[in-house]
Design a protein around this motif. Structure first.
Motif, PDB file in Angstrom:
ATOM      1  N   ASN A 120       0.732  -1.338   0.176  1.00  0.00           N
ATOM      2  CA  ASN A 120      -0.097  -0.019  -0.054  1.00  0.00           C
ATOM      3  C   ASN A 120       1.068   1.153   0.031  1.00  0.00           C
ATOM      4  O   ASN A 120       0.393   2.149  -0.790  1.00  0.00           O
ATOM      5  CB  ASN A 120      -1.031   0.093   1.120  1.00  0.00           C
ATOM      6  CG  ASN A 120      -2.143  -0.690   0.891  1.00  0.00           C
ATOM      7  OD1 ASN A 120      -2.438  -1.298  -0.249  1.00  0.00           O
ATOM      8  ND2 ASN A 120      -2.936  -0.964   2.042  1.00  0.00           N
TER       9      ASN A 120
ATOM     10  N   LYS B 166       2.098   1.713  -3.482  1.00  0.00           N
ATOM     11  CA  LYS B 166       0.967   2.102  -4.119  1.00  0.00           C
ATOM     12  C   LYS B 166       0.521   3.304  -4.288  1.00  0.00           C
ATOM     13  O   LYS B 166       0.324   3.988  -5.070  1.00  0.00           O
ATOM     14  CB  LYS B 166      -0.202   0.884  -3.924  1.00  0.00           C
ATOM     15  CG  LYS B 166      -1.144   0.637  -5.041  1.00  0.00           C
ATOM     16  CD  LYS B 166      -1.733  -0.555  -4.960  1.00  0.00           C
ATOM     17  CE  LYS B 166      -2.722  -0.517  -3.871  1.00  0.00           C
ATOM     18  NZ  LYS B 166      -3.542  -1.930  -3.921  1.00  0.00           N
ATOM     19  N   TYR B 167       0.413   3.773  -2.755  1.00  0.00           N
ATOM     20  CA  TYR B 167      -0.262   5.170  -2.676  1.00  0.00           C
ATOM     21  C   TYR B 167       0.710   6.458  -2.439  1.00  0.00           C
ATOM     22  O   TYR B 167       0.345   7.405  -2.081  1.00  0.00           O
ATOM     23  CB  TYR B 167      -1.453   5.322  -1.427  1.00  0.00           C
ATOM     24  CG  TYR B 167      -2.447   4.004  -1.784  1.00  0.00           C
ATOM     25  CD1 TYR B 167      -3.422   4.601  -2.796  1.00  0.00           C
ATOM     26  CD2 TYR B 167      -2.445   3.001  -1.228  1.00  0.00           C
ATOM     27  CE1 TYR B 167      -4.360   3.500  -2.762  1.00  0.00           C
ATOM     28  CE2 TYR B 167      -3.508   1.978  -1.418  1.00  0.00           C
ATOM     29  CZ  TYR B 167      -4.581   2.255  -2.130  1.00  0.00           C
ATOM     30  OH  TYR B 167      -5.391   1.569  -2.576  1.00  0.00           O
TER      31      TYR B 167
ATOM     32  N   ASP C 298       4.627   6.751   4.773  1.00  0.00           N
ATOM     33  CA  ASP C 298       4.770   7.093   3.399  1.00  0.00           C
ATOM     34  C   ASP C 298       4.198   8.636   3.158  1.00  0.00           C
ATOM     35  O   ASP C 298       3.641   9.046   4.068  1.00  0.00           O
ATOM     36  CB  ASP C 298       3.930   6.129   2.580  1.00  0.00           C
ATOM     37  CG  ASP C 298       2.556   6.485   2.552  1.00  0.00           C
ATOM     38  OD1 ASP C 298       1.975   7.425   2.702  1.00  0.00           O
ATOM     39  OD2 ASP C 298       1.654   5.251   2.904  1.00  0.00           O
TER      40      ASP C 298
ATOM     41  N   ARG D  58     -12.849   1.143  -0.324  1.00  0.00           N
ATOM     42  CA  ARG D  58     -11.740   1.993  -1.252  1.00  0.00           C
ATOM     43  C   ARG D  58     -12.152   3.175  -0.959  1.00  0.00           C
ATOM     44  O   ARG D  58     -13.193   3.628  -1.068  1.00  0.00           O
ATOM     45  CB  ARG D  58     -11.555   1.223  -2.520  1.00  0.00           C
ATOM     46  CG  ARG D  58     -11.382  -0.128  -2.736  1.00  0.00           C
ATOM     47  CD  ARG D  58     -10.461  -0.452  -4.067  1.00  0.00           C
ATOM     48  NE  ARG D  58      -9.150   0.087  -4.090  1.00  0.00           N
ATOM     49  CZ  ARG D  58      -8.747   0.601  -4.865  1.00  0.00           C
ATOM     50  NH1 ARG D  58      -9.368   0.811  -6.231  1.00  0.00           N
ATOM     51  NH2 ARG D  58      -7.339   1.101  -4.930  1.00  0.00           N
ATOM     52  N   SER D  59     -11.194   3.992  -0.479  1.00  0.00           N
ATOM     53  CA  SER D  59     -11.550   5.748  -0.597  1.00  0.00           C
ATOM     54  C   SER D  59     -11.663   6.115  -2.008  1.00  0.00           C
ATOM     55  O   SER D  59     -11.285   5.445  -2.967  1.00  0.00           O
ATOM     56  CB  SER D  59     -10.465   6.437   0.168  1.00  0.00           C
ATOM     57  OG  SER D  59      -9.183   6.534  -0.781  1.00  0.00           O
TER      58      SER D  59
ATOM     59  N   SER E 106      -8.519   6.710  -4.110  1.00  0.00           N
ATOM     60  CA  SER E 106      -7.653   5.940  -4.671  1.00  0.00           C
ATOM     61  C   SER E 106      -8.581   5.591  -5.854  1.00  0.00           C
ATOM     62  O   SER E 106      -7.934   5.050  -6.974  1.00  0.00           O
ATOM     63  CB  SER E 106      -7.359   4.835  -3.613  1.00  0.00           C
ATOM     64  OG  SER E 106      -8.441   4.335  -3.053  1.00  0.00           O
TER      65      SER E 106
ATOM     66  N   ASN F 138      -8.606  -3.835  -4.426  1.00  0.00           N
ATOM     67  CA  ASN F 138      -9.717  -4.642  -4.194  1.00  0.00           C
ATOM     68  C   ASN F 138     -10.499  -4.098  -3.062  1.00  0.00           C
ATOM     69  O   ASN F 138     -11.376  -4.555  -2.495  1.00  0.00           O
ATOM     70  CB  ASN F 138      -9.903  -6.108  -4.635  1.00  0.00           C
ATOM     71  CG  ASN F 138      -8.584  -6.584  -3.647  1.00  0.00           C
ATOM     72  OD1 ASN F 138      -8.219  -6.355  -2.731  1.00  0.00           O
ATOM     73  ND2 ASN F 138      -8.204  -7.744  -4.312  1.00  0.00           N
TER      74      ASN F 138
ATOM     75  N   LEU G  55      -6.001  -4.435   3.638  1.00  0.00           N
ATOM     76  CA  LEU G  55      -6.254  -4.071   5.095  1.00  0.00           C
ATOM     77  C   LEU G  55      -7.150  -4.810   6.134  1.00  0.00           C
ATOM     78  O   LEU G  55      -6.904  -4.824   7.134  1.00  0.00           O
ATOM     79  CB  LEU G  55      -6.518  -2.357   5.117  1.00  0.00           C
ATOM     80  CG  LEU G  55      -5.481  -1.311   4.792  1.00  0.00           C
ATOM     81  CD1 LEU G  55      -5.889   0.049   5.134  1.00  0.00           C
ATOM     82  CD2 LEU G  55      -4.192  -1.911   5.540  1.00  0.00           C
TER      83      LEU G  55
END
Ligand code: ADP
Length: 462
Positions: A363, A366-367, A391, A410-411, A414, A422, A426
């Motif tokens: 994550n 990714k973010y 991060d 998922r926010s 995102s 998916n 978390l």
């Protein structure tokens, strides 16, 4: 089998204690009255005995005579409520004189039972008798018998009967009163029974009305309502999960089907086929990944038996996972800074801890914004080991932060910026942390970055 209702049981317990108390009081009353009547009768007989000893006159020959005239005159004047019987005997135990109220009957002179109270009967009437020797100059010259009817004891008998009759009556009345009040006070229990019998799988909305008094039944009703809330939420979540899961599984399938259908409509060139098939493979990979994650979630649903307790080297797990994501880290030109206070060997499940860390690093990468930094540190406080992962990415809004551990959540951000995912990562992390007793904390600010802290408690320490 005969079963006592709760109401009757309360009433019964209440009257058992009541019965003991009343019995003690009644016995106390009975013994006090009995004792005082007894004492009174004994004193009266004793008094009569002394009085009649005065009527004895001893002459010069040491024979005794009764002052009969005096005696009779006094008997005539005194009004005795309770008749007193008197007899005088000579040394040969021959009757000398007796009180007229004895008429033709006689008292009995008992050998060797002098100066003690004797309970006996005269013409079937209960009497108490005392007999004494008439002594002159150390010599027995005759005997005096005084007796009194025990009519006074009738009151004791009456009292005994009254107490014996009233005892069960009082208990019955007490039982009925207690039953009435017990019935009233357990009324909320009836409401609980009635309401809870109406609650079924399809009707989980009903709640138990809270009783007016804030007593134990109030707390019970409140607890049942809270339990119902939790059950309803769990069922709701279950439904949501199933619908989200089928949606997530159907989407790539629909995409694959659509692509294939378009592909076979007419013949295409080699490049087109390759492109579409590669796209379908990536969708199949996505499907595979979702199925793997769903299996993982299902496998660790409240299950402790699959957990191993082994020595794990936390530093190595982190470094291994960083290596796994190295190509993505490189692609985004992210700088990873690690700060390990020392080597941390803990007791936990190597495979599961690795899944947690892998999801968090995945994550973070990714973010994260490209060319940003990811900071991973391992520190220790008094009895905890903390893993912090920071991060500098898109961050999470405060409204989303409570929901990100829910499956498939998922926010908006995102989804909006088309980062693939998916929403299961978390929720797996959360479930595994719960199972391994690892606390997880999160702090995040939109567009600034996110910080996850895992704290391994004393039971994870070696
Ligand atoms: P996924 O990443 O597959 O969407 P996750 O369960 O791992 O699913 O994460 C749920 C959501 O939490 C993500 O969609 C994202 O919105 C948010 N999130 C998780 N980790 C981060 C992070 N490091 N930075 C920003 N948002 C995050």
């Amino acid at each position: 089998m005969f079963s006592f209702s709760f109401k009757n049981r309360i009433a019964f317990n209440y009257i058992v204690s009541g019965a003991i108390l009343i019995a003690i009081v009644f016995l106390f009353i009975y013994y006090i009255v009995n004792y005082s009547v007894n004492k009174h009768v004994n004193e009266e007989i004793q008094e009569e005995l002394l009085k009649h000893l005065d009527d004895v006159y001893i002459d010069s020959n040491d024979t005794y005579l009764i002052q009969v005239d005096q005696w009779r005159a006094r008997e005539h004047h005194t009004i005795s409520i309770n008749p007193v019987f008197v007899e005088f005997y000579d040394t040969n135990k021959e009757l000398i004189d007796k009180s007229p109220n004895l008429k033709s009957s006689n008292l009995k002179l008992y050998d060797d039972r002098f100066d003690v109270f004797i309970d006996t009967k005269l013409n079937n009437i209960p009497i108490r008798q005392i007999q004494t020797t008439i002594i002159n100059k150390g010599k027995v010259v005759g005997y005096l018998l005084v007796a009194m009817s025990l009519e006074d004891f009738e009151i004791v008998l009456i009292l005994k009967n009254i107490l014996l009759i009233t005892f069960p009556l009082i208990l019955i009345v007490l039982f009925l009163i207690a039953r009435f009040f017990a019935g009233r006070s357990i009324l909320p229990v009836k409401t609980i029974i009635e309401t809870s019998s109406k609650i079924t799988k399809d009707n989980l909305k009903t709640r138990i009305p809270l009783p007016f008094n804030k007593d134990e039944l109030y707390v019970l009703s409140q607890n049942i309502n809270n339990l119902l809330n939790r059950v309803e939420n769990a069922i709701e979540r279950e439904k949501q999960f199933t619908s989200d899961a089928s949606h997530e599984l159907r989407t790539p399938l629909a995409v694959i089907k659509g692509t294939m259908e378009v592909l076979i409509r007419k013949s295409r060139n080699q490049q087109e086929y390759e492109e579409k098939i590669a796209f379908c493979i990536s969708e199949v990979d996505r499907l595979n990944h979702i199925v793997d994650q769903l299996l993982l979630l299902a496998r660790f649903e409240n299950q402790n038996q699959n957990i191993k307790k082994e020595t794990i080297f936390l530093n190595a797990i982190i470094l291994d996972n960083l290596t796994r994501f190295s190509s993505k880290i490189e692609d985004k030109k992210i700088k990873v800074i690690t700060h390990f206070e020392s080597d941390f060997y803990l007791i936990s499940d190597n495979y599961l801890v690795s899944i947690i860390i892998s999801n968090l690093i995945s994550n973070a990468v990714k973010y994260s914004n490209s060319q940003s930094e990811i900071l991973i540190s391992l520190t220790t406080t008094s009895n905890k080991v903390m893993l912090s992962l920071t991060d500098h990415g898109i961050g999470i809004s405060s409204t989303d932060i409570d929901k990100i551990f829910n499956s498939f959540y998922r926010s908006d951000v995102s989804t909006h910026i088309e980062i693939k995912g998916n929403g299961l990562g978390l929720s797996i992390v959360k479930r595994l942390c719960d199972l391994l007793k690892i606390e997880i904390h999160i702090q995040s600010e939109l567009e600034k970055g996110t910080n996850f802290i895992l704290s391994f408690s004393s039971e994870n320490l070696k």
